[in-house]
Write a protein that holds these residues in place. Structure first.
Motif, PDB file in Angstrom:
ATOM      1  N   GLN A 128       0.833  -1.184   0.000  1.00  0.00           N
ATOM      2  CA  GLN A 128       0.000   0.000   0.000  1.00  0.00           C
ATOM      3  C   GLN A 128       0.877   1.246   0.000  1.00  0.00           C
ATOM      4  O   GLN A 128       1.835   1.330   0.763  1.00  0.00           O
ATOM      5  N   VAL A 129       0.545   2.187  -0.849  1.00  0.00           N
ATOM      6  CA  VAL A 129       1.284   3.444  -0.934  1.00  0.00           C
ATOM      7  C   VAL A 129       0.287   4.588  -0.837  1.00  0.00           C
ATOM      8  O   VAL A 129      -0.724   4.603  -1.544  1.00  0.00           O
ATOM      9  N   GLN A 130       0.558   5.530   0.033  1.00  0.00           N
ATOM     10  CA  GLN A 130      -0.249   6.747   0.126  1.00  0.00           C
ATOM     11  C   GLN A 130       0.560   7.920  -0.372  1.00  0.00           C
ATOM     12  O   GLN A 130       1.740   8.053  -0.032  1.00  0.00           O
ATOM     13  N   LEU A 131      -0.079   8.768  -1.170  1.00  0.00           N
ATOM     14  CA  LEU A 131       0.610   9.875  -1.831  1.00  0.00           C
ATOM     15  C   LEU A 131      -0.048  11.198  -1.454  1.00  0.00           C
ATOM     16  O   LEU A 131      -1.278  11.314  -1.500  1.00  0.00           O
ATOM     17  N   VAL A 132       0.777  12.183  -1.133  1.00  0.00           N
ATOM     18  CA  VAL A 132       0.268  13.508  -0.779  1.00  0.00           C
ATOM     19  C   VAL A 132       1.045  14.553  -1.554  1.00  0.00           C
ATOM     20  O   VAL A 132       2.265  14.700  -1.372  1.00  0.00           O
ATOM     21  N   ARG A 146       7.510   1.552   2.589  1.00  0.00           N
ATOM     22  CA  ARG A 146       8.935   1.269   2.474  1.00  0.00           C
ATOM     23  C   ARG A 146       9.352   0.834   1.084  1.00  0.00           C
ATOM     24  O   ARG A 146      10.539   0.706   0.822  1.00  0.00           O
ATOM     25  N   THR A 147       8.367   0.611   0.191  1.00  0.00           N
ATOM     26  CA  THR A 147       8.709   0.120  -1.141  1.00  0.00           C
ATOM     27  C   THR A 147       8.639   1.214  -2.200  1.00  0.00           C
ATOM     28  O   THR A 147       8.580   0.920  -3.385  1.00  0.00           O
ATOM     29  N   PHE A 148       8.699   2.469  -1.765  1.00  0.00           N
ATOM     30  CA  PHE A 148       8.602   3.599  -2.701  1.00  0.00           C
ATOM     31  C   PHE A 148       9.607   3.476  -3.829  1.00  0.00           C
ATOM     32  O   PHE A 148       9.299   3.748  -4.981  1.00  0.00           O
ATOM     33  N   ASN A 187      11.496   9.490   0.078  1.00  0.00           N
ATOM     34  CA  ASN A 187      10.211   8.988  -0.432  1.00  0.00           C
ATOM     35  C   ASN A 187       9.410  10.089  -1.117  1.00  0.00           C
ATOM     36  O   ASN A 187       8.193  10.229  -0.913  1.00  0.00           O
ATOM     37  N   THR A 188      10.089  10.870  -1.928  1.00  0.00           N
ATOM     38  CA  THR A 188       9.450  12.036  -2.539  1.00  0.00           C
ATOM     39  C   THR A 188       9.784  12.125  -4.019  1.00  0.00           C
ATOM     40  O   THR A 188      10.919  11.848  -4.422  1.00  0.00           O
TER      41      THR A 188
END
Length: 120
Positions: free
Chosen positions: A1-5, A27-29, A77-78
């Motif tokens: 699961q990845v959340q993006l802002v 952690r898998t970005f 992570n950006t």
């Protein structure tokens, strides 16, 4: 699961610059290809730029090539979108997305978007 802002949108005059940021959780970005898309009122969402996870290859829509630059910092992570020489037609809501597939397909996760408005 990845959340993006996403962040960094705003109002700018034509010819100006903005830098958008997209902070990702998870952690898998570093294993996701990241992309930026945009949607203007009355238009479909369109591809803007992408950066490959494995070799940092970049891809751009013809309309932004030479003006926009996508980059990523896996330690933070950006992913970023530097937008220069902005035009009124760049006005849109900008979304970042994460793909477990290639840069043109397989975007599994999306942010909520950030508004960019370019005045003439």
């Amino acid at each position: 699961q990845v959340q993006l802002v996403e962040s960094g949108g705003g109002l700018v005059q034509a010819g100006g610059s903005l830098r958008l940021s997209c902070a990702a959780s998870g952690r898998t970005f570093s294993t996701y290809t990241m992309g930026w898309f945009r949607q203007a009122p009355g238009n479909e969402r369109e591809f803007v730029a992408a950066i490959n996870w494995s070799d940092n290859s970049t891809y751009y829509a013809h309309s932004v090539k030479g003006r926009f630059t996508i980059s990523r910092d896996n330690a933070k992570n950006t992913v970023y979108l530097q937008m220069d020489s902005l035009k009124p037609e760049d006005t849109a809501v900008y979304y970042c997305a994460a793909s477990s597939g290639s840069w043109y397909i397989g975007y599994d996760y999306w942010g909520q978007g950030t508004q960019v408005t370019v005045s003439s």
